[in-house]
Design an enzyme around this catalytic site. Structure first.
Site, PDB file in Angstrom:
ATOM      1  N   CYS A 136      -0.318   4.094   2.271  1.00 51.20           N
ATOM      2  CA  CYS A 136      -0.107   3.858   3.704  1.00 51.20           C
ATOM      3  C   CYS A 136       1.361   4.065   4.083  1.00 51.20           C
ATOM      4  O   CYS A 136       1.666   4.638   5.121  1.00 51.20           O
ATOM      5  CB  CYS A 136      -0.477   2.425   4.100  1.00 51.20           C
ATOM      6  N   ASP A 137       2.261   3.560   3.249  1.00 54.92           N
ATOM      7  CA  ASP A 137       3.661   3.455   3.662  1.00 54.92           C
ATOM      8  C   ASP A 137       4.645   4.302   2.858  1.00 54.92           C
ATOM      9  O   ASP A 137       5.834   4.356   3.215  1.00 54.92           O
ATOM     10  CB  ASP A 137       4.118   1.975   3.580  1.00 54.92           C
ATOM     11  N   CYS A 149       0.836  -1.207   0.000  1.00 51.24           N
ATOM     12  CA  CYS A 149       0.000   0.000   0.000  1.00 51.24           C
ATOM     13  C   CYS A 149       0.869   1.256   0.000  1.00 51.24           C
ATOM     14  O   CYS A 149       1.417   1.641   1.040  1.00 51.24           O
ATOM     15  CB  CYS A 149      -0.912  -0.028   1.231  1.00 51.24           C
TER      16      CYS A 149
END
Ligand code: NAP
Length: 308
Positions: A138-139, A135
């Site tokens: 997200c990261d 993701c």
């Protein structure tokens, strides 16, 4: 065991499930939507959605999902967080066990979507959170000014590669063929982006790491057999998705890839159980098709209940 009764229980809180919830509750059916994690599904890990009609310039995935949620709750949809452990078809009544509690309903809509597929390379799982991710939204911010790699050639890989150029010093895009699967507009953006280096015809064969996490990625050119080491300290795998249907325990028929066998009418192999969105065999996986499926599933369930 005391049980709770509903007309419809929807499993999954992504665009398909929430749309089904909106239609069902607007039709004044007592409806419960159960979501295992957070409402919004895969859209919660998406940056800009450019192809949802009505939003020229695009809309942020989580923001769009927040609006979906507000909209279906406005019509009285009940939502709960929980894991469906069992579904039993008792004919006119379906029995579900959610977090150990019994629920009864007349119709079930399965809208559980899909999870990112793993690459299956040694060390991948152990390095999740230490260099390996599925993701970018997200990261991505953890990888500022360092080289990283995106694996895959579809829309997700292309979007993630473009997004990650905001943070990374360089993005390798490793694809197993010499042509991207992604839509033309994304292909053009990827190929024009000076921070992205295409690594064509290549697959990941190994991951190097030390106690800090991923240190390099080994790739092999499938045409020439040539091996290459990429100095990437982050790897974002975007090689497609796997439907979330394992928990169904064979109650409805699945195809060989695990997708629920259901046509455009969303009917599964069991009367009164419908499948909507990415967990169903469908030709296109988009918010718009998930939304369409949710609307069809809810109206089919409504018709089934009214004819009971
Ligand atoms: P996808 O379209 O299935 O693409 C998966 C990519 O990964 C393909 O390029 C595939 O290669 C590659 N791949 C698969 N298994 C692999 C393996 N084991 N090793 C190396 N490479 C592998 O998946 P997606 O990109 O996640 O998209 C899923 C669906 O969501 C699609 O229908 C897509 O259109 C949609 N989507 C749409 C948008 C948008 O419209 N903005 C954004 C994201 C996703 P091959 O090409 O060789 O098969």
């Amino acid at each position: 065991m005391s049980s709770q009764e509903y007309d419809i229980i929807i499993i999954g809180g992504g665009p398909a499930g929430m749309t089904a919830g909106l239609y069902a509750s607007r039709a004044e059916l007592k409806t419960l939507l159960v979501e295992k994690m957070i409402m919004g599904g895969q859209m919660m890990t998406t940056t800009m959605v450019e192809n949802w009609p009505g939003y020229p310039g695009g809309i942020d995935g989580p923001e769009l999902m927040m609006r979906f949620q507000e909209h279906c709750v406005e019509f009285g949809l009940e939502t709960t967080t929980g894991e469906v452990e069992k579904i039993e078809d008792q004919g006119a009544q379906k029995r579900l066990v959610i977090d150990g509690k019994e629920y009864l309903c007349k119709a079930v809509i399965i809208a559980t979507g899909a999870n990112p597929r793993k690459l299956g390379v040694e060390g991948e799982e152990a390095l999740v959170g230490r260099g390996v991710s599925y993701c970018a939204t997200c990261d991505g911010a953890f990888f500022r000014n360092v080289p990283i790699a995106v694996i895959g050639g579809g829309d997700t890989a292309a979007e993630e590669a473009i997004f990650l150029t905001r943070f990374a010093s360089k993005v390798y895009m490793v694809h197993r063929r010499d042509e991207l699967r992604a839509t033309k507009i994304l292909q053009t953006r990827v190929l024009k982006n000076e921070k992205i280096e295409m690594v064509w015809d290549s697959v990941v064969t190994g991951l190097d790491s030390d106690n800090t996490g991923l240190t390099a990625i080994q790739v092999e050119n499938v045409k020439t057999g040539e091996m290459r080491e990429l100095d990437a300290v982050g790897m974002f795998a975007a090689v497609g998705v796997t439907p979330i249907t394992g928990f169904l325990g064979g109650i409805v028929a699945l195809d060989d890839s695990g997708y629920i066998k259901a046509g455009e009418d969303t009917h599964t192999s069991v009367e009164g159980i419908y499948a909507a969105g990415d967990c169903r065999t469908n030709v296109l996986k988009q918010v718009s098709t998930a939304v369409g499926d949710g609307a069809v599933a809810a109206t089919q369930a409504e018709k089934y209940i009214s004819e009971m």
